[in-house]
Scaffold this active site. Structure first.
Site, PDB file in Angstrom:
ATOM      1  N   GLY A 292       0.834  -1.213   0.000  1.00  0.00           N
ATOM      2  CA  GLY A 292       0.000   0.000   0.000  1.00  0.00           C
ATOM      3  C   GLY A 292       0.857   1.247   0.000  1.00  0.00           C
ATOM      4  O   GLY A 292       0.602   2.200   0.724  1.00  0.00           O
TER       5      GLY A 292
ATOM      6  N   GLY B  42       8.248  -2.126  -3.148  1.00  0.00           N
ATOM      7  CA  GLY B  42       9.478  -1.339  -3.117  1.00  0.00           C
ATOM      8  C   GLY B  42      10.371  -1.621  -4.315  1.00  0.00           C
ATOM      9  O   GLY B  42      10.034  -2.433  -5.184  1.00  0.00           O
TER      10      GLY B  42
ATOM     11  N   HIS C 200      -7.628  34.661  -5.348  1.00  0.00           N
ATOM     12  CA  HIS C 200      -8.895  34.096  -4.883  1.00  0.00           C
ATOM     13  C   HIS C 200      -9.821  33.870  -6.069  1.00  0.00           C
ATOM     14  O   HIS C 200      -9.880  34.716  -6.959  1.00  0.00           O
ATOM     15  CB  HIS C 200      -9.559  35.074  -3.912  1.00  0.00           C
ATOM     16  CG  HIS C 200     -10.891  34.586  -3.418  1.00  0.00           C
ATOM     17  ND1 HIS C 200     -11.008  33.558  -2.506  1.00  0.00           N
ATOM     18  CD2 HIS C 200     -12.163  34.958  -3.740  1.00  0.00           C
ATOM     19  CE1 HIS C 200     -12.295  33.340  -2.267  1.00  0.00           C
ATOM     20  NE2 HIS C 200     -13.022  34.168  -3.006  1.00  0.00           N
TER      21      HIS C 200
HETATM   22  P1  NAD Z   1       6.896   1.818  -1.470  1.00  0.00           P
HETATM   23  O1  NAD Z   1       8.077   1.699  -0.605  1.00  0.00           O
HETATM   24  O2  NAD Z   1       6.307   3.147  -1.720  1.00  0.00           O
HETATM   25  O3  NAD Z   1       5.714   0.923  -0.901  1.00  0.00           O
HETATM   26  C1  NAD Z   1       5.858  -0.449  -0.663  1.00  0.00           C
HETATM   27  C2  NAD Z   1       4.795  -0.849   0.316  1.00  0.00           C
HETATM   28  O4  NAD Z   1       4.757  -2.262   0.369  1.00  0.00           O
HETATM   29  C3  NAD Z   1       5.054  -0.338   1.733  1.00  0.00           C
HETATM   30  O5  NAD Z   1       3.879   0.244   2.214  1.00  0.00           O
HETATM   31  C4  NAD Z   1       5.433  -1.599   2.485  1.00  0.00           C
HETATM   32  O6  NAD Z   1       5.071  -1.551   3.853  1.00  0.00           O
HETATM   33  C5  NAD Z   1       4.643  -2.647   1.738  1.00  0.00           C
HETATM   34  N1  NAD Z   1       5.170  -4.011   1.801  1.00  0.00           N
HETATM   35  C6  NAD Z   1       6.463  -4.416   1.718  1.00  0.00           C
HETATM   36  N2  NAD Z   1       6.527  -5.777   1.779  1.00  0.00           N
HETATM   37  C7  NAD Z   1       5.254  -6.215   1.889  1.00  0.00           C
HETATM   38  C8  NAD Z   1       4.666  -7.516   1.988  1.00  0.00           C
HETATM   39  N3  NAD Z   1       5.425  -8.629   1.970  1.00  0.00           N
HETATM   40  N4  NAD Z   1       3.327  -7.596   2.078  1.00  0.00           N
HETATM   41  C9  NAD Z   1       2.546  -6.473   2.104  1.00  0.00           C
HETATM   42  N5  NAD Z   1       3.053  -5.219   2.028  1.00  0.00           N
HETATM   43  C10 NAD Z   1       4.387  -5.108   1.906  1.00  0.00           C
HETATM   44  O7  NAD Z   1       7.298   1.077  -2.820  1.00  0.00           O
HETATM   45  P2  NAD Z   1       6.551   1.001  -4.225  1.00  0.00           P
HETATM   46  O8  NAD Z   1       5.132   1.381  -4.078  1.00  0.00           O
HETATM   47  O9  NAD Z   1       6.907  -0.328  -4.779  1.00  0.00           O
HETATM   48  O10 NAD Z   1       7.312   2.110  -5.046  1.00  0.00           O
HETATM   49  C11 NAD Z   1       8.743   2.065  -5.158  1.00  0.00           C
HETATM   50  C12 NAD Z   1       9.317   3.428  -5.213  1.00  0.00           C
HETATM   51  O11 NAD Z   1       9.090   4.006  -6.494  1.00  0.00           O
HETATM   52  C13 NAD Z   1       8.696   4.418  -4.237  1.00  0.00           C
HETATM   53  O12 NAD Z   1       9.250   4.313  -2.953  1.00  0.00           O
HETATM   54  C14 NAD Z   1       9.018   5.727  -4.886  1.00  0.00           C
HETATM   55  O13 NAD Z   1      10.337   6.063  -4.535  1.00  0.00           O
HETATM   56  C15 NAD Z   1       8.936   5.397  -6.359  1.00  0.00           C
HETATM   57  N6  NAD Z   1       7.610   5.804  -6.909  1.00  0.00           N
HETATM   58  C16 NAD Z   1       7.264   7.118  -6.846  1.00  0.00           C
HETATM   59  C17 NAD Z   1       6.039   7.522  -7.327  1.00  0.00           C
HETATM   60  C18 NAD Z   1       5.676   8.980  -7.260  1.00  0.00           C
HETATM   61  O14 NAD Z   1       6.576   9.782  -7.046  1.00  0.00           O
HETATM   62  N7  NAD Z   1       4.419   9.341  -7.431  1.00  0.00           N
HETATM   63  C19 NAD Z   1       5.153   6.612  -7.867  1.00  0.00           C
HETATM   64  C20 NAD Z   1       5.532   5.273  -7.910  1.00  0.00           C
HETATM   65  C21 NAD Z   1       6.776   4.891  -7.430  1.00  0.00           C
END
Ligand code: NAD
Ligand code: FAD
Length: 460
Positions: A185, A271, A444
């Site tokens: 999430g 991640g 505004h």
């Molecule tokens: P993230 O780190 O944002 O989120 C990963 C989520 O997965 C975390 O909430 C974590 O607690 C959860 N998680 C990890 N292992 C798990 C498991 N086994 N079961 C359930 N939940 C688990 O990583 P992401 O969403 O993969 O994105 C990667 C990176 O890419 C981001 O950290 C960001 O740097 C970049 N990104 C940025 C944007 C943006 O700027 N709008 C958009 C997409 C991605």
């Protein structure tokens, strides 16, 4: 080096053509250095353009249109149920959005005299790279910039397949599954979960921590969490997926403590990992940690004097605008200019409905560090502009130093938060006081008035 190798001698070799790599290459070329970019796909743009920021934002725009059309029913305008045609949608994303920007970058490289070589690069030593693929050669360099980015993290024991997708596969939009399980999430899970929900999938989200978007302040996340509760079929917090099995026509997933459920597809978004495998760093003096993250100083220098590194490969925050700022710093540092990556605010934006954006100090971080801060909030329920948009679910928050009034952090949730946060980043970088924001006239009716109003509340 082997006799007969094609050898190319350059001032700067950049490995990776993403926003970190091309920013570094363009700056080096502007400063008169002969520069080559080596990219596995012989193109500029990297993960951001082909499998990240841009295609996901194109699809999120489609989701926003669907959501706005739904909301219009409240004003007495009914567009009917959306009919989604996947072929034109894919074509628009790939050709008219990604293709257009890709051609633009290729044109800029040509105009600046930056050569782009295709192939996988690996260091032979601290002065040369071996390039594989269709254009095998050895590139000897005075300086190199590692900008190899990151790749999706895998869950051990969960092999990827047509039905178990990472973000790259999910962005291809090969079908709209009836039931989609999203594991994670965070940024990607929330953004792509909302895309698939808008296109018609019943989305179940599983997040292992106790809240969505861990790390962000809870009051900023709350309006997004409420929206997701409406859009998604289910959200399971503090839950792990313990097993996934491919079954006939679908996938079965065991959700710890919550039983077994059947899905058509799964998106794994847990991640990203720094991309250093196979890069030959062991032949250089570049130091990196157990997760492959390359150590750099404030000038983006690695522990090898000839080699710099920028972007996701240098760790968090893995964001395109941070990569490109680092790229410009590395380019100037290589050219001998006095420069440092000394930014204090890297804006973070989650492009969901509503958008969540923040920069500088967060309340969570202030509490963790035992730092005293004054917090001011402006709820959008009181905003004229938010009301005309039918969106009162936003909030703007400022964190200021209690003694000086200096702005230390800004957080905004609501439509357009990603644009509004720019004022926060500028306020923090230029050490503005809350008083400066309060005394600046904001037009505004605009959502930006909420920044001024939050600042004013500190003086009541
Ligand atoms: P993230 O780190 O944002 O989120 C990963 C989520 O997965 C975390 O909430 C974590 O607690 C959860 N998680 C990890 N292992 C798990 C498991 N086994 N079961 C359930 N939940 C688990 O990583 P992401 O969403 O993969 O994105 C990667 C990176 O890419 C981001 O950290 C960001 O740097 C970049 N990104 C940025 C944007 C943006 O700027 N709008 C958009 C997409 C991605
Ligand atoms: P990358 O963009 O990853 O580029 C690295 C390049 O190096 C790639 O082209 C790769 O093929 C090449 N390469 C790797 N190894 C080698 C090698 N050995 N030889 C030759 N070439 C090699 N960030 C934001 O700021 N805003 C967003 O909205 C956003 N949305 C995202 C959505 C998704 C779905 C994803 C996955 C990411 C998103 N990101 C977003 C993160 C953003 O994409 C990255 O932070 C950014 O692309 C990092 O840039 P980079 O230059 O470090 O590397």
């Amino acid at each position: 080096m082997v006799m007969g190798d094609l050898v190319n001698e350059v001032d700067v070799a950049v490995i990776g053509g993403g926003p970190g790599g091309y920013a570094a290459a363009f700056r080096c070329a502007e400063l008169g250095l002969e520069t080559v970019v080596v990219d596995a796909y012989k193109r500029l743009g990297g993960a951001c353009l082909y499998e990240g920021c841009i295609p996901s934002k194109a699809l999120l725009h489609v989701a926003a249109v669907v959501h706005e059309a739904e909301r219009a029913k409240d004003f007495g305008v009914d567009f009917g149920e959306p009919r989604i045609s996947l072929d034109p949608l894919r074509k628009w994303k790939t050709e008219r959005v990604v293709g257009k920007l890709s051609r633009g970058l290729a044109g800029v490289a040509k105009a600046k005299g930056v050569q782009v070589v295709g192939g996988h690069a690996a260091f032979e030593d601290s002065r040369s790279l071996r390039i594989g693929g269709d254009e095998p050669q050895v590139i000897r360099f005075a300086h190199a910039v590692i900008a190899t980015g990151s790749t999706p993290a895998r869950l051990p024991g969960f092999p990827m397949s047509e039905r178990v997708m990472d973000s790259t596969a999910a962005l291809e939009l090969s079908e709209i599954p009836e039931r989609l399980l999203v594991i994670g999430g965070g940024y990607i899970g929330l953004e792509l979960g909302q895309v698939y929900a808008a296109l018609g999938s019943a989305v179940t989200m599983v997040e292992m921590t106790d809240g969505l978007l861990p790390g962000a302040d809870r009051d900023l996340v709350q309006p997004l969490a409420r929206r997701c509760e409406k859009l998604f079929a289910a959200i399971h917090l503090e839950t792990k997926v313990t097993a996934i099995r491919e079954i006939s026509g679908g996938v079965e997933a065991d959700l710890a403590g919550k039983g077994t459920e059947r899905f058509d597809r799964v998106l794994v978004a847990v991640g990203r990992r720094a991309a250093t495998d196979g890069l030959g760093l062991e032949h250089t003096k570049v130091r990196f940690d157990g997760r492959g993250v390359v150590t750099v100083d404030e000038r983006c220098r690695t522990t090898d004097p000839a080699i710099y590194a920028v972007g996701d490969v240098t760790g968090e925050p893995m964001l395109a605008h941070r990569a490109s700022r680092q790229g410009k710093v590395a380019g100037e540092a290589i050219a001998g200019r006095p420069v440092a990556y000394d930014n204090v605010a890297v804006p973070a934006v989650v492009f969901t409905d509503p958008e969540v954006a923040w920069c500088g100090l967060t309340e969570v971080q202030a509490a963790r560090e035992g730092r005293a801060v004054k917090v001011a909030k402006s709820q959008w329920a009181a905003s004229g502009r938010a009301t005309t948009l039918g969106r009162s679910d936003g909030v703007t928050k400022l964190l200021a130093d209690p003694e000086s009034g200096r702005i230390l952090g800004v957080g905004i949730t609501g439509p357009g938060a990603g644009e509004l946060i720019a004022e926060g980043a500028l306020a923090i970088e230029t050490a503005l006081l809350a008083e400066d924001l309060a005394l600046t006239i904001h037009a505004h009716p605009t959502l930006s008035e909420s920044v001024m109003e939050a600042a004013e509340s500190l003086f009541r």
